[in-house]
Write a protein that holds these residues in place. Structure first.
Motif, PDB file in Angstrom:
ATOM      1  N   GLN A   1      40.469  26.824  49.044  1.00  0.00           N
ATOM      2  CA  GLN A   1      41.172  28.060  49.401  1.00  0.00           C
ATOM      3  C   GLN A   1      41.109  29.075  48.252  1.00  0.00           C
ATOM      4  O   GLN A   1      41.457  30.227  48.429  1.00  0.00           O
ATOM      5  N   ARG A   2      40.648  28.605  47.088  1.00  0.00           N
ATOM      6  CA  ARG A   2      40.440  29.504  45.942  1.00  0.00           C
ATOM      7  C   ARG A   2      39.003  29.987  45.976  1.00  0.00           C
ATOM      8  O   ARG A   2      38.087  29.219  46.246  1.00  0.00           O
ATOM      9  N   PHE A   3      38.806  31.265  45.724  1.00  0.00           N
ATOM     10  CA  PHE A   3      37.473  31.843  45.777  1.00  0.00           C
ATOM     11  C   PHE A   3      36.991  32.201  44.378  1.00  0.00           C
ATOM     12  O   PHE A   3      37.798  32.490  43.484  1.00  0.00           O
ATOM     13  N   LEU A   4      35.670  32.174  44.206  1.00  0.00           N
ATOM     14  CA  LEU A   4      35.085  32.573  42.933  1.00  0.00           C
ATOM     15  C   LEU A   4      35.399  34.035  42.684  1.00  0.00           C
ATOM     16  O   LEU A   4      35.406  34.852  43.611  1.00  0.00           O
ATOM     17  N   THR A   5      35.668  34.354  41.430  1.00  0.00           N
ATOM     18  CA  THR A   5      35.958  35.733  41.063  1.00  0.00           C
ATOM     19  C   THR A   5      34.871  36.246  40.136  1.00  0.00           C
ATOM     20  O   THR A   5      34.004  35.487  39.677  1.00  0.00           O
ATOM     21  N   GLU A   6      34.945  37.520  39.846  1.00  0.00           N
ATOM     22  CA  GLU A   6      33.971  38.181  38.985  1.00  0.00           C
ATOM     23  C   GLU A   6      33.733  37.364  37.718  1.00  0.00           C
ATOM     24  O   GLU A   6      34.678  36.938  37.059  1.00  0.00           O
ATOM     25  N   LYS A   7      32.486  37.119  37.427  1.00  0.00           N
ATOM     26  CA  LYS A   7      32.024  36.426  36.218  1.00  0.00           C
ATOM     27  C   LYS A   7      32.301  34.936  36.187  1.00  0.00           C
ATOM     28  O   LYS A   7      32.181  34.309  35.153  1.00  0.00           O
ATOM     29  N   ASP A   8      32.684  34.329  37.314  1.00  0.00           N
ATOM     30  CA  ASP A   8      32.806  32.872  37.384  1.00  0.00           C
ATOM     31  C   ASP A   8      31.413  32.252  37.303  1.00  0.00           C
ATOM     32  O   ASP A   8      30.398  32.914  37.518  1.00  0.00           O
ATOM     33  N   THR A   9      31.369  30.948  37.007  1.00  0.00           N
ATOM     34  CA  THR A   9      30.097  30.235  36.887  1.00  0.00           C
ATOM     35  C   THR A   9      30.060  29.052  37.838  1.00  0.00           C
ATOM     36  O   THR A   9      31.011  28.287  37.925  1.00  0.00           O
TER      37      THR A   9
END
Length: 159
Positions: A94-102
């Motif tokens: 339910q958590r989404f990748l955010t800007e600059k995640d790897t």
């Protein structure tokens, strides 16, 4: 002076609102066949591109991606590189990748291209001189089985 400030503020607002997408990173062990400009797909639909390729401190390959802002990628997603395409398999988080995640690729370039080339070469060599039709059909079936095995190494089951 106030008008100049307003114009600069408006330009800054326009520039930030027109960003082309979110930046994400993917780390691969092997960069074989990866090029800037290659597509990024989610369930076989293009959602972005590979913008840059560089090395990490431990000499792994780090890709910088631009992903369409409207696409939300679950944090537990997996990715792997096929020829000219980085495929993302969405997770269930339910958590989404955010800007600059790897994302760390779980399977990349593990497809044994040399094995496939060897199988095709063996088939071609064994077909000279042309043998009877049953032998050729049997060899084609064996080659087809090998291609399916190699494909399973490339893509996880269920894809």
């Amino acid at each position: 002076m106030t008008n100049c400030f307003r114009i600069l503020s408006l330009l800054l607002l326009l520039c930030t609102s027109c960003s082309s997408g979110n930046k994400l990173h993917v780390v691969l062990n092997d960069g074989f066949g990866v090029d800037e400009g290659d597509e990024v797909e989610l369930n076989n639909v293009k959602i972005g591109t590979i913008d840059a390729i560089h090395f990490t401190k431990d000499y792994k390959i780090c890709l910088t991606l631009t992903i369409d802002e409207s696409v939300k990628i679950p944090a537990d997603s997996k990715c792997f590189f096929l020829i000219n395409v980085l495929e993302i398999e969405p997770g269930k988080s339910q958590r989404f990748l955010t800007e600059k995640d790897t994302l760390f690729a779980v399977q990349e370039n593990n497809y044994p291209v040399n094995e496939l080339i060897d199988k095709v070469s063996d088939f071609i060599d064994s077909s000279r001189p042309v043998r009877n039709q049953d032998t050729i059909i049997e060899q084609l079936n064996e080659l087809n089985t090998e291609v399916h095995k190699l494909n399973e190494k490339i893509r996880p089951k269920g894809k």
